[in-house]
Motif scaffolding. Structure first.
Motif, PDB file in Angstrom:
ATOM      1  N   ARG A   1       0.823  -1.207   0.000  1.00  0.00           N
ATOM      2  CA  ARG A   1       0.000   0.000   0.000  1.00  0.00           C
ATOM      3  C   ARG A   1       0.856   1.255   0.000  1.00  0.00           C
ATOM      4  O   ARG A   1       0.537   2.232  -0.671  1.00  0.00           O
ATOM      5  CB  ARG A   1      -0.931  -0.020   1.209  1.00  0.00           C
ATOM      6  N   ASP A   2       1.963   1.216   0.754  1.00  0.00           N
ATOM      7  CA  ASP A   2       2.873   2.363   0.760  1.00  0.00           C
ATOM      8  C   ASP A   2       3.491   2.578  -0.613  1.00  0.00           C
ATOM      9  O   ASP A   2       3.664   3.723  -1.059  1.00  0.00           O
ATOM     10  CB  ASP A   2       3.968   2.154   1.809  1.00  0.00           C
ATOM     11  N   ASN A   3       3.825   1.479  -1.310  1.00  0.00           N
ATOM     12  CA  ASN A   3       4.391   1.607  -2.658  1.00  0.00           C
ATOM     13  C   ASN A   3       3.382   2.188  -3.633  1.00  0.00           C
ATOM     14  O   ASN A   3       3.728   3.027  -4.482  1.00  0.00           O
ATOM     15  CB  ASN A   3       4.869   0.241  -3.157  1.00  0.00           C
ATOM     16  N   PHE A   4       2.113   1.759  -3.528  1.00  0.00           N
ATOM     17  CA  PHE A   4       1.070   2.333  -4.382  1.00  0.00           C
ATOM     18  C   PHE A   4       0.882   3.816  -4.087  1.00  0.00           C
ATOM     19  O   PHE A   4       0.627   4.622  -5.002  1.00  0.00           O
ATOM     20  CB  PHE A   4      -0.250   1.587  -4.177  1.00  0.00           C
ATOM     21  N   THR A   5       1.001   4.194  -2.823  1.00  0.00           N
ATOM     22  CA  THR A   5       0.881   5.604  -2.457  1.00  0.00           C
ATOM     23  C   THR A   5       1.999   6.426  -3.082  1.00  0.00           C
ATOM     24  O   THR A   5       1.770   7.540  -3.588  1.00  0.00           O
ATOM     25  CB  THR A   5       0.913   5.756  -0.922  1.00  0.00           C
ATOM     26  N   LYS A   6       3.215   5.893  -3.086  1.00  0.00           N
ATOM     27  CA  LYS A   6       4.338   6.589  -3.698  1.00  0.00           C
ATOM     28  C   LYS A   6       4.130   6.754  -5.201  1.00  0.00           C
ATOM     29  O   LYS A   6       4.429   7.811  -5.773  1.00  0.00           O
ATOM     30  CB  LYS A   6       5.635   5.819  -3.427  1.00  0.00           C
ATOM     31  N   ILE A   7       3.613   5.704  -5.850  1.00  0.00           N
ATOM     32  CA  ILE A   7       3.341   5.790  -7.291  1.00  0.00           C
ATOM     33  C   ILE A   7       2.277   6.846  -7.568  1.00  0.00           C
ATOM     34  O   ILE A   7       2.394   7.650  -8.511  1.00  0.00           O
ATOM     35  CB  ILE A   7       2.903   4.415  -7.829  1.00  0.00           C
ATOM     36  N   ALA A   8       1.232   6.868  -6.738  1.00  0.00           N
ATOM     37  CA  ALA A   8       0.165   7.856  -6.913  1.00  0.00           C
ATOM     38  C   ALA A   8       0.691   9.276  -6.735  1.00  0.00           C
ATOM     39  O   ALA A   8       0.325  10.194  -7.484  1.00  0.00           O
ATOM     40  CB  ALA A   8      -0.965   7.582  -5.921  1.00  0.00           C
ATOM     41  N   ASN A   9       1.577   9.472  -5.759  1.00  0.00           N
ATOM     42  CA  ASN A   9       2.177  10.795  -5.555  1.00  0.00           C
ATOM     43  C   ASN A   9       3.019  11.212  -6.754  1.00  0.00           C
ATOM     44  O   ASN A   9       3.004  12.384  -7.164  1.00  0.00           O
ATOM     45  CB  ASN A   9       3.030  10.791  -4.290  1.00  0.00           C
ATOM     46  N   LEU A  10       3.748  10.251  -7.327  1.00  0.00           N
ATOM     47  CA  LEU A  10       4.568  10.547  -8.502  1.00  0.00           C
ATOM     48  C   LEU A  10       3.693  10.957  -9.687  1.00  0.00           C
ATOM     49  O   LEU A  10       4.004  11.924 -10.398  1.00  0.00           O
ATOM     50  CB  LEU A  10       5.415   9.325  -8.860  1.00  0.00           C
ATOM     51  N   VAL A  11       2.584  10.240  -9.877  1.00  0.00           N
ATOM     52  CA  VAL A  11       1.664  10.581 -10.967  1.00  0.00           C
ATOM     53  C   VAL A  11       1.070  11.967 -10.737  1.00  0.00           C
ATOM     54  O   VAL A  11       0.909  12.767 -11.682  1.00  0.00           O
ATOM     55  CB  VAL A  11       0.542   9.520 -11.065  1.00  0.00           C
ATOM     56  N   GLY A  12       0.738  12.283  -9.486  1.00  0.00           N
ATOM     57  CA  GLY A  12       0.201  13.607  -9.176  1.00  0.00           C
ATOM     58  C   GLY A  12       1.193  14.712  -9.488  1.00  0.00           C
ATOM     59  O   GLY A  12       0.810  15.769 -10.021  1.00  0.00           O
ATOM     60  N   ILE A  13       2.465  14.490  -9.171  1.00  0.00           N
ATOM     61  CA  ILE A  13       3.500  15.481  -9.473  1.00  0.00           C
ATOM     62  C   ILE A  13       3.651  15.653 -10.984  1.00  0.00           C
ATOM     63  O   ILE A  13       3.788  16.779 -11.488  1.00  0.00           O
ATOM     64  CB  ILE A  13       4.835  15.057  -8.844  1.00  0.00           C
ATOM     65  N   MET A  14       3.586  14.557 -11.727  1.00  0.00           N
ATOM     66  CA  MET A  14       3.699  14.639 -13.184  1.00  0.00           C
ATOM     67  C   MET A  14       2.534  15.419 -13.781  1.00  0.00           C
ATOM     68  O   MET A  14       2.713  16.221 -14.707  1.00  0.00           O
ATOM     69  CB  MET A  14       3.755  13.224 -13.770  1.00  0.00           C
ATOM     70  N   LEU A  15       1.324  15.214 -13.240  1.00  0.00           N
ATOM     71  CA  LEU A  15       0.158  15.953 -13.721  1.00  0.00           C
ATOM     72  C   LEU A  15       0.300  17.441 -13.411  1.00  0.00           C
ATOM     73  O   LEU A  15      -0.072  18.292 -14.227  1.00  0.00           O
ATOM     74  CB  LEU A  15      -1.115  15.403 -13.082  1.00  0.00           C
TER      75      LEU A  15
END
Length: 209
Positions: free
Chosen positions: A43-57
């Motif tokens: 779950r922590d890894n998915f959260t990190k991926i989601a944060n990365l996608v948010g930064i890219m957006l």
């Protein structure tokens, strides 16, 4: 709806519905994956991926604003900045007052959580809807609002969290846990302890009275 029929055409309305449907599908898939991967590390890894996608957006939104807007985000008038900042400040103050009502029996960390959940809005969602609704310079102009809102809410809520941390309103004691450790770590397991501690103090108060 605020744009009226001349701007909010059926095509743009369909774009909004499409964006909302994609978001709902993503939420359902996220919940299912979280249930399948019954692991805090996953779950922590998915959260990190989601944060990365948010930064890219967010970076994409800045690119659209700087290259297609008639007035880039950093050249917006002061009145627009104030119109975005004041609602955030009012929301924090009002939510703090409401969450402090004794009838609700919320602990201090719970009040902080309520304020963040109530006041933080998803600028990525707004940016994705703007990019799907508008084209060209209209997209560049419209996307300035979610960019500014996301920037100001991150700053204001970040300052609020720092104040609450040093005021010992969070799940960590600033005298025992450093700020860097508090940011990096996950202390949600301590929430039950705070609730039990509050219930014990309330029973002691009733017994004394």
């Amino acid at each position: 709806l605020l744009y009226g029929e001349s701007h909010f055409t059926p095509e743009r309305f369909a774009s909004v519905l499409q964006s909302l449907c994609i978001i709902l599908v993503a939420l359902v898939l996220g919940l299912l994956l979280s249930r399948c991967f019954d692991s805090q590390r996953a779950r922590d890894n998915f959260t990190k991926i989601a944060n990365l996608v948010g930064i890219m957006l967010f970076v994409l939104s800045l690119f659209v604003s700087s290259n297609r807007s008639r007035t880039p985000v950093w050249r917006q008038p002061v009145a627009r900045h104030l119109a975005i900042v004041l609602p955030i400040l009012c929301a924090i103050a009002i939510t703090l007052c409401v969450s402090s009502i004794r009838l609700l029996s919320l602990t201090k960390p719970e009040r902080v959580s309520v304020i963040i959940e109530a006041c933080y809005q998803n600028p990525g969602l707004a940016c994705s809807i703007v990019l799907s609704m508008f084209r060209g310079q209209d997209a560049g102009d419209a996307i300035a609002v979610p960019i500014l809102y996301g920037t100001y809410e991150a700053i204001l809520l970040g300052v609020f969290c720092l104040v609450m941390y040093f005021a010992n309103w969070t799940l960590v004691d600033p005298s025992k846990v450093s700020l860097c450790e508090a940011i990096r770590g996950n202390f949600q397991h301590r929430a039950a302890h705070f609730v039990d501690q509050q219930a014990l103090s309330e029973r002691e108060m009733h017994s004394v009275s």
